[in-house]
Design an enzyme around this catalytic site. Structure first.
Site, PDB file in Angstrom:
ATOM      1  N   ASP A 166       0.845  -1.093  -0.042  1.00  0.00           N
ATOM      2  CA  ASP A 166      -0.042   0.097   0.138  1.00  0.00           C
ATOM      3  C   ASP A 166       0.722   1.115   0.029  1.00  0.00           C
ATOM      4  OD1 ASP A 166       0.858   0.138   2.620  1.00  0.00           O
ATOM      5  OD2 ASP A 166      -1.171   0.166   3.604  1.00  0.00           O
ATOM      6  N   SER A 167       2.082   1.045   0.040  1.00  0.00           N
ATOM      7  CA  SER A 167       3.317   2.144  -0.185  1.00  0.00           C
ATOM      8  C   SER A 167       3.080   2.718  -1.680  1.00  0.00           C
ATOM      9  CB  SER A 167       4.555   1.572   0.124  1.00  0.00           C
ATOM     10  OG  SER A 167       4.837   0.586  -0.698  1.00  0.00           O
TER      11      SER A 167
ATOM     12  N   ASP B 235      -0.947  -6.328  -0.008  1.00  0.00           N
ATOM     13  CA  ASP B 235      -1.100  -5.563   1.146  1.00  0.00           C
ATOM     14  C   ASP B 235      -2.467  -5.189   1.320  1.00  0.00           C
ATOM     15  OD1 ASP B 235       0.211  -4.521   3.320  1.00  0.00           O
ATOM     16  OD2 ASP B 235       1.442  -3.229   2.279  1.00  0.00           O
TER      17      ASP B 235
ATOM     18  N   LYS C 166      -0.869  -9.470   3.139  1.00  0.00           N
ATOM     19  CA  LYS C 166      -0.330  -8.900   4.330  1.00  0.00           C
ATOM     20  C   LYS C 166      -1.092  -8.228   5.168  1.00  0.00           C
ATOM     21  CE  LYS C 166       2.869  -5.454   4.040  1.00  0.00           C
ATOM     22  NZ  LYS C 166       2.293  -4.537   5.183  1.00  0.00           N
TER      23      LYS C 166
ATOM     24  N   GLU D 130      -1.003  -5.487   8.264  1.00  0.00           N
ATOM     25  CA  GLU D 130      -0.335  -4.632   9.494  1.00  0.00           C
ATOM     26  C   GLU D 130      -1.218  -5.294  10.639  1.00  0.00           C
ATOM     27  OE1 GLU D 130       0.024  -0.569   8.955  1.00  0.00           O
ATOM     28  OE2 GLU D 130       0.806  -0.628   7.045  1.00  0.00           O
TER      29      GLU D 130
ATOM     30  N   GLU E 160       9.361  -4.158  10.732  1.00  0.00           N
ATOM     31  CA  GLU E 160       9.705  -2.965  10.291  1.00  0.00           C
ATOM     32  C   GLU E 160      10.088  -1.954  11.366  1.00  0.00           C
ATOM     33  OE1 GLU E 160       8.186   0.817   7.184  1.00  0.00           O
ATOM     34  OE2 GLU E 160       6.838  -1.118   7.705  1.00  0.00           O
TER      35      GLU E 160
END
Length: 270
Positions: free
Chosen positions: A43-44, A82, A112, A114, A180
Site C-alpha cells: 500500500d506504499s 497488502d 499482508k 499490519e 519494520e
C-alpha cells in the site's frame, strides 16, 4: 517455477528470502526475472505512485488493480497483496471478502496485514479458509497517526509485547512476519523465537529475509529512510533520458527519417 508459501517457510534459518515491492506489470516482470522470491504489492503505492503523504487514502479497488497488474507481470515470484487501511480488522465478513478478493480476482497468492491484537483471530480465520497471511509488526504505516514513523519496540515492555504478538500470529497460522523499523537485537530475538521466517525492513541483518520499497532500492525516490541502501540511480537515468529526448525534439534531430513509416510505400499516394 512458482515460489510458494511452503517455499518461503522452508527458507527460515536456511536461505535468505528476498522481497521487493512492485505496483505494475513492467516492474513486476523486471523484479521477477532477477529472481526475487516475493513481490509485495504494497500500500506504499499511495506514496510512490499516487502522491499521497501516507498510505491511508489507498482503497481496496486500487490495491486490487495494482495486484492484478503485478500478477500479470510475475511468473515465478510469490505475489503478496497488502490489505489497505480499514479493509480488515473491524468486521470479519468484510475482512474475509476483501482479502479473498485479492486471491480470487486479482491473482495474489497471499495477503499482508499490519498486525496487532485485533488481527490474531482474523489471521486464524483467513488461514483456515486458504488465504495465506503475512503478518507485519513494528512500525506499521497505517498507524501513522498513533505512532508516527519512529523506531518501535524500544522499551522492555514494548519488546515483550511484540514478541508475544509475533508468537500469537505464528500460532494463528501466519506463514511469515515482516518486522519494520525494529531494533536489530529485538528482531534477532523474535527471529530466534519463531519457526516461521521473519522479513526485515530497517530491522537489522538477523532476519530470515529483507524487503525494500522498489523505488528506494533502485534509486527512484527523491528521499529514502536511513536504513535503505540505494542499489542504483534510476531517477538520474530517467532524468538524463528525458532531457535528451527534449533536446532532440527541440533541435529537430527527432524524429528522423529512420523513425518515419510508409514514406516509400505510399509515396505515390501523397
Amino acid at each position: 517455477m512458482r515460489t510458494t508459501v511452503r517455499d518461503v517457510l522452508s527458507k527460515a534459518g536456511e536461505e535468505p528470502i528476498t522481497m521487493l515491492t512492485a505496483y505494475d506489470a513492467v516492474t513486476a516482470e523486471i523484479v521477477d526475472e532477477r529472481g526475487v522470491d516475493v513481490i509485495l504489492v504494497g500500500d506504499s503505492v499511495g506514496n510512490t505512485a499516487h502522491g499521497h503523504e501516507t498510505t491511508l487514502p489507498v482503497t481496496v479497488d486500487q490495491m486490487a488493480d495494482h495486484t492484478t497488474a503485478v500478477a500479470r507481470g510475475a511468473e515465478d515470484a510469490l505475489v503478496v497483496a497488502d490489505m489497505p487501511f480499514l479493509s480488515y480488522g473491524h468486521d470479519d465478513k468484510e475482512s474475509i471478502e476483501n482479502a479473498g478478493r485479492m486471491l480470487k480476482e486479482a491473482g495474489a497468492h497471499a495477503v499482508k496485514l499490519e498486525s496487532g491484537p485485533h488481527t490474531v483471530e482474523l489471521t486464524e480465520k483467513l488461514s483456515h479458509l486458504g488465504i495465506p497471511v503475512m503478518a507485519h509488526l513494528g512500525l506499521t504505516p497505517q498507524s501513522v497517526n498513533q505512532q508516527g514513523y519512529a523506531l518501535q519496540g524500544t522499551s522492555e515492555e514494548a519488546a515483550d509485547r511484540m514478541l508475544e504478538l509475533a508468537a500469537a500470529h505464528e500460532d494463528a497460522g501466519a506463514f511469515s512476519l515482516v518486522l519494520e523499523r525494529v531494533p536489530a537485537p529485538l528482531a534477532a530475538r523474535i527471529t530466534d523465537a519463531l519457526e516461521i521466517p521473519t522479513i526485515g525492513i530497517g530491522a537489522g541483518p538477523d532476519c530470515d529475509g529483507q524487503v525494500l520499497v522498489v523505488d528506494d532500492a533502485v534509486g527512484l525516490s527523491d528521499w529514502t529512510p536511513s536504513f535503505v541502501e540505494e542499489f542504483g540511480n534510476v531517477r538520474e537515468a530517467m532524468g538524463d533520458a528525458i532531457e535528451s529526448y527534449t533536446e532532440a525534439v527541440e533541435s529537430g534531430e527527432f524524429p528522423g527519417a529512420e523513425h518515419s513509416e510508409g514514406v516509400e510505400e505510399l509515396d505515390e499516394l501523397y
